[in-house]
Write an enzyme that holds these catalytic residues in place. Sequence first.
Site, mmCIF file in Angstrom:
data_model
loop_
_atom_site.group_PDB
_atom_site.id
_atom_site.type_symbol
_atom_site.label_atom_id
_atom_site.label_comp_id
_atom_site.label_asym_id
_atom_site.label_seq_id
_atom_site.Cartn_x
_atom_site.Cartn_y
_atom_site.Cartn_z
ATOM 1 C CD GLU A 76 -0.381 2.947 3.495
ATOM 2 O OE1 GLU A 76 -0.125 2.006 4.269
ATOM 3 O OE2 GLU A 76 0.458 3.805 3.156
ATOM 4 C CE LYS B 9 -2.231 -1.211 3.759
ATOM 5 N NZ LYS B 9 -1.836 -2.612 3.931
ATOM 6 C CB THR B 10 3.601 2.410 2.194
ATOM 7 O OG1 THR B 10 2.846 2.312 3.410
ATOM 8 C CG2 THR B 10 4.512 3.622 2.271
#
Length: 464
Positions: free
Chosen positions: A165, A121-122
């Site tokens: 996110e 995600k990051t």
Amino acid sequence: MTPAIPPTLEKPHFIGIGGAGMSGIAKILSRRGARVAGSDSRDSETAAALRALGVEVHLGHAAVHLAPDASCVVVSSAIRPDNPELTEAARRGIPTVHRAAALAALMEGRRAIAVAGTHGKTTTTSMLAVALTELGLAPSYAIGGDLDAPGSNAEHGTGDLFVAEADESDRSFHRYRPEVATVLNVELDHHANYASLEEVYESFERFADRIVPGGTLVVNADQAGARELTARLAGRAGLTLVTYGESADATVRVKRLVSEGLESEVTVAREGRELAFRVAVPGRHYAHNAVAALAAGVAAGVPESDLAKALGSYTGARRRLQRMGEAAGVRVVDSYAHHPTEMTADIEALREGAAGGRVLVVFQPHLFSRTRELATEMGQALALADACLVLDIYPAREDPIPGVTSALIVDAARAAGAEVRAEHDKGAVAEAVAGIAKPGDLVVTMGAGDVTDLGPEILARLAG
């Protein structure tokens, strides 16, 4: 025009303000004109960056830190119920706001792009934020990690896009209403909150149901859990499904992927056209994150050729295979990987970028519950390295579980053929690494805890 701040968030107090997710929201609120304060257990570069914005940051947790006129207390799921500031807020009748609810409020009035998934995600959110910024679209964004400097995990932009996110760990991503959502993968993790993979699927389905009518869900076409989610969502009214990956049926198909050192060149096919671009990340896993970012941006209306070129401006996020430096011919990299899938992807990517040298891993397990459930798989992932040191478990928000120690991982790694040893003294790691590292080797500090602090120590010891 700066969006109005909800009255509840005009004078917020953040408990754990130095955390990646919390600090980003605090930064955006401060930029929008809120009077922001908060506390954290220790000082940090992130806390210093917040102070530079005028945010009041207290060290330690005490009831006295809560201002008399605080409009709310912002918390994450990691904050314990007996936190003195939370207890004081309850005594005074000050409302408590979950971090995700605060972020959802900031996204109101913007076209939101939410990036979800068990891993990646990051990196994917960072890639998209950097590319959109490079194109002059001035997005707002909130990322679970810094880009290239403390405090760079969030921005209040003037454009209409908001990239965020979306964290599935506590189901808080159900609060968002994105126009475009991305699901990178679906696996069982966060065992304290999910009892089964079926619960994880149900959670991601609910997240998909939150996409605004007429919106788009971008999903990985290669990963089994993501494909299952796609099958469950097929035919949903008002939802466009876009898939990406190397599978023949992917909407955005990866046709060619070449890693050169710590960079990659990717060629994708979409709607009968081919498009090639470069990204400053190694390995298949990270290149696929870039393709996910491309697909999400295109779904939001950004021209694909412009976006592909802009993705080349991404140079990495902190703790996501971050290059820490080189000494005595040994390169040191830092990785946030803490789940076996992430660990495997990062070690394989580093193997491609090691140019014939060895890959040496210093691994710190994160959470007792995760170690209990996944120790065998973690050990198998570590067996992909040439040698590894395993530290004690970083507890984070958890209390110890009887019988659960890093020895479970060490034993599993040995059973898988790894050259591995336990190291209970963090202070001895730099010396241990210096004793085995040779010119050409690549050392990676790996885990979601404070193992990242060892990178500079290792470099200093190697230098001599």
